[in-house]
Design a protein around this motif. Sequence first.
Motif, PDB file in Angstrom:
ATOM      1  N   LEU A  30       0.826  -1.207   0.000  1.00 41.15           N
ATOM      2  CA  LEU A  30       0.000   0.000   0.000  1.00 41.15           C
ATOM      3  C   LEU A  30       0.862   1.260   0.000  1.00 41.15           C
ATOM      4  N   TRP A  31       1.931   1.245   0.768  1.00 42.54           N
ATOM      5  CA  TRP A  31       2.852   2.397   0.760  1.00 42.54           C
ATOM      6  C   TRP A  31       3.441   2.604  -0.626  1.00 42.54           C
ATOM      7  N   TYR A  32       3.808   1.505  -1.270  1.00 41.60           N
ATOM      8  CA  TYR A  32       4.397   1.615  -2.607  1.00 41.60           C
ATOM      9  C   TYR A  32       3.428   2.296  -3.571  1.00 41.60           C
ATOM     10  N   LEU A  33       2.191   1.848  -3.553  1.00 47.77           N
ATOM     11  CA  LEU A  33       1.191   2.433  -4.440  1.00 47.77           C
ATOM     12  C   LEU A  33       0.952   3.908  -4.107  1.00 47.77           C
ATOM     13  N   TRP A  34       0.906   4.224  -2.821  1.00 46.72           N
ATOM     14  CA  TRP A  34       0.654   5.595  -2.392  1.00 46.72           C
ATOM     15  C   TRP A  34       1.783   6.532  -2.813  1.00 46.72           C
ATOM     16  N   PHE A  35       3.001   6.051  -2.684  1.00 44.73           N
ATOM     17  CA  PHE A  35       4.152   6.914  -2.972  1.00 44.73           C
ATOM     18  C   PHE A  35       4.551   6.935  -4.443  1.00 44.73           C
ATOM     19  N   LEU A  36       3.815   6.191  -5.275  1.00 44.03           N
ATOM     20  CA  LEU A  36       4.071   6.298  -6.712  1.00 44.03           C
ATOM     21  C   LEU A  36       3.867   7.731  -7.183  1.00 44.03           C
ATOM     22  N   ARG A  37       2.886   8.405  -6.592  1.00 45.19           N
ATOM     23  CA  ARG A  37       2.660   9.813  -6.919  1.00 45.19           C
ATOM     24  C   ARG A  37       3.588  10.654  -6.057  1.00 45.19           C
ATOM     25  N   ARG A  38       4.440  11.398  -6.680  1.00 44.27           N
ATOM     26  CA  ARG A  38       5.462  12.147  -5.955  1.00 44.27           C
ATOM     27  C   ARG A  38       4.854  13.132  -4.962  1.00 44.27           C
ATOM     28  N   LYS A  39       3.709  13.651  -5.254  1.00 42.41           N
ATOM     29  CA  LYS A  39       3.098  14.623  -4.350  1.00 42.41           C
ATOM     30  C   LYS A  39       2.661  13.994  -3.026  1.00 42.41           C
ATOM     31  N   ASN A  40       2.587  12.668  -2.981  1.00 40.96           N
ATOM     32  CA  ASN A  40       2.221  11.975  -1.746  1.00 40.96           C
ATOM     33  C   ASN A  40       3.423  11.681  -0.847  1.00 40.96           C
ATOM     34  N   ARG A  41       4.600  11.927  -1.341  1.00 41.37           N
ATOM     35  CA  ARG A  41       5.807  11.612  -0.568  1.00 41.37           C
ATOM     36  C   ARG A  41       6.065  12.700   0.470  1.00 41.37           C
ATOM     37  N   PRO A  42       6.530  12.320   1.674  1.00 46.71           N
ATOM     38  CA  PRO A  42       6.810  13.328   2.708  1.00 46.71           C
ATOM     39  C   PRO A  42       7.765  14.415   2.244  1.00 46.71           C
ATOM     40  N   ARG A  43       8.750  14.038   1.454  1.00 55.15           N
ATOM     41  CA  ARG A  43       9.657  14.995   0.818  1.00 55.15           C
ATOM     42  C   ARG A  43       9.738  14.620  -0.672  1.00 55.15           C
ATOM     43  N   ALA A  44       9.546  15.610  -1.527  1.00 52.57           N
ATOM     44  CA  ALA A  44       9.486  15.339  -2.962  1.00 52.57           C
ATOM     45  C   ALA A  44      10.758  14.703  -3.502  1.00 52.57           C
ATOM     46  N   SER A  45      11.895  14.986  -2.860  1.00 47.97           N
ATOM     47  CA  SER A  45      13.170  14.453  -3.358  1.00 47.97           C
ATOM     48  C   SER A  45      13.371  12.985  -3.003  1.00 47.97           C
ATOM     49  N   TRP A  46      12.572  12.464  -2.080  1.00 47.47           N
ATOM     50  CA  TRP A  46      12.772  11.089  -1.623  1.00 47.47           C
ATOM     51  C   TRP A  46      12.322  10.083  -2.678  1.00 47.47           C
ATOM     52  N   SER A  47      13.088   9.012  -2.783  1.00 45.45           N
ATOM     53  CA  SER A  47      12.685   7.890  -3.624  1.00 45.45           C
ATOM     54  C   SER A  47      11.569   7.116  -2.929  1.00 45.45           C
ATOM     55  N   ILE A  48      10.907   6.253  -3.673  1.00 41.17           N
ATOM     56  CA  ILE A  48       9.864   5.408  -3.063  1.00 41.17           C
ATOM     57  C   ILE A  48      10.474   4.545  -1.970  1.00 41.17           C
TER      58      ILE A  48
END
Length: 399
Positions: A30-48
């Motif tokens: 679920l985290w993987y799917l959520w973080f596919l969209r960069r805007k969902n990542r805590p920091r935009a520079s972070w990789s999945i």
Amino acid sequence: MAWTPLRYQPFKGLYLAYLAVTFFLIRVPLWYLWFLRRKNRPRASWSISKCIRVMAYRELTTLPVKVGLNSGHPVPKSDDELKDARVVWIDGLAEDSPAFCGEVRSFASTSGVEPARIPAYWFLKPGSIPPKDMKAQAGERTVLYIHGGAFHLGSAHPRSHASSIAHGLLAHSKSLTRILAVEYRLSATRPDKPANPFPAALLDCIAAYQYLVKDLGFAPYNITVTGDSAGGNLAFALVRHVVENNIPGLPRPGRLLSLSSWLDLSFSRETPDSSLVRNFATDIFSTSRSNRFGGYGMQAYLGPLDREQAKTNRYISPVSLFINPDGGYFRRFPRTFVSAGDAEKILDDSLAVAERLMADGVEVTVDIVPDAVHDFMVFTWHEPERTEALKRACKWLDD
């Protein structure tokens, strides 16, 4: 003491099994799917991958207290069990030792704490051969490393999680061939059996510093006291002790290296624009309001002391807003390197201590690393930030 079922079998085993299954089969996908969209990542520079690791650590940071996990390592019976390392035993401060003095001695009496014999580990640069008696060589530099862990977790053992900092410093420094890591006593409080409150760990660190100077003959100006997180708190307290008490034969160290140090146990800066609030969702600690960062550790470390000590004791919370910043409490501190991540909740502690050090005339180098979490130098996956920051710190050490 309240009964906590998750600390006992079979409940503990069942709970850990449940966590493992749901973690790998449900949460990670679920985290993987959520973080596919960069805007969902805590920091935009972070990789999945980095996002998932941070989320995983949020889960893990609650486990030791919840289920009673032990993060320690048994002391090896001989050096044959270690690679590029040596274990030594350091005697506790003697009752009549000049170093067992001042406010630290007074608080030890209040808390019922006594000096104790402790192990420590020499980390060796691969290929180097230390003297058999471990004595300092002419002009040799070294580091006294104090690991983090909120005062109740972690270990100095070369195979511990925290050892990556000592290994990293040795890998990137041109002047260091060995580092001493002190296995200080860890604090505990309920639902565990209360143990080793302040200043037990500090007494152990003072003994380790005295061991380097008096037993092995290292020149104080060639020693860098280094600590991360709670270990950074102890590093500042150790330096404060030797600076304020003018101990015969035990001058201040040459340098102080602060890595994501936890320096305000009272959280006196918790305002809407503080890093505690601003970085609430970008750090490795649980976002649950019931699992406040450092709650167990603070209670364990204070022990029987009045809770006001977390606000007003400069050995415990040196950057608390309840302590007068104009008091000159950092005068005569050695040159200091302050490193922290700008995504960590206690970033303000590092910024505040740098400000107070500079106000008291101390030479300070500040290195705030973009998008790095708390204690990021511990995490070998936190690249490229970790290696780049280690290189900058080592360049300062080698200067």
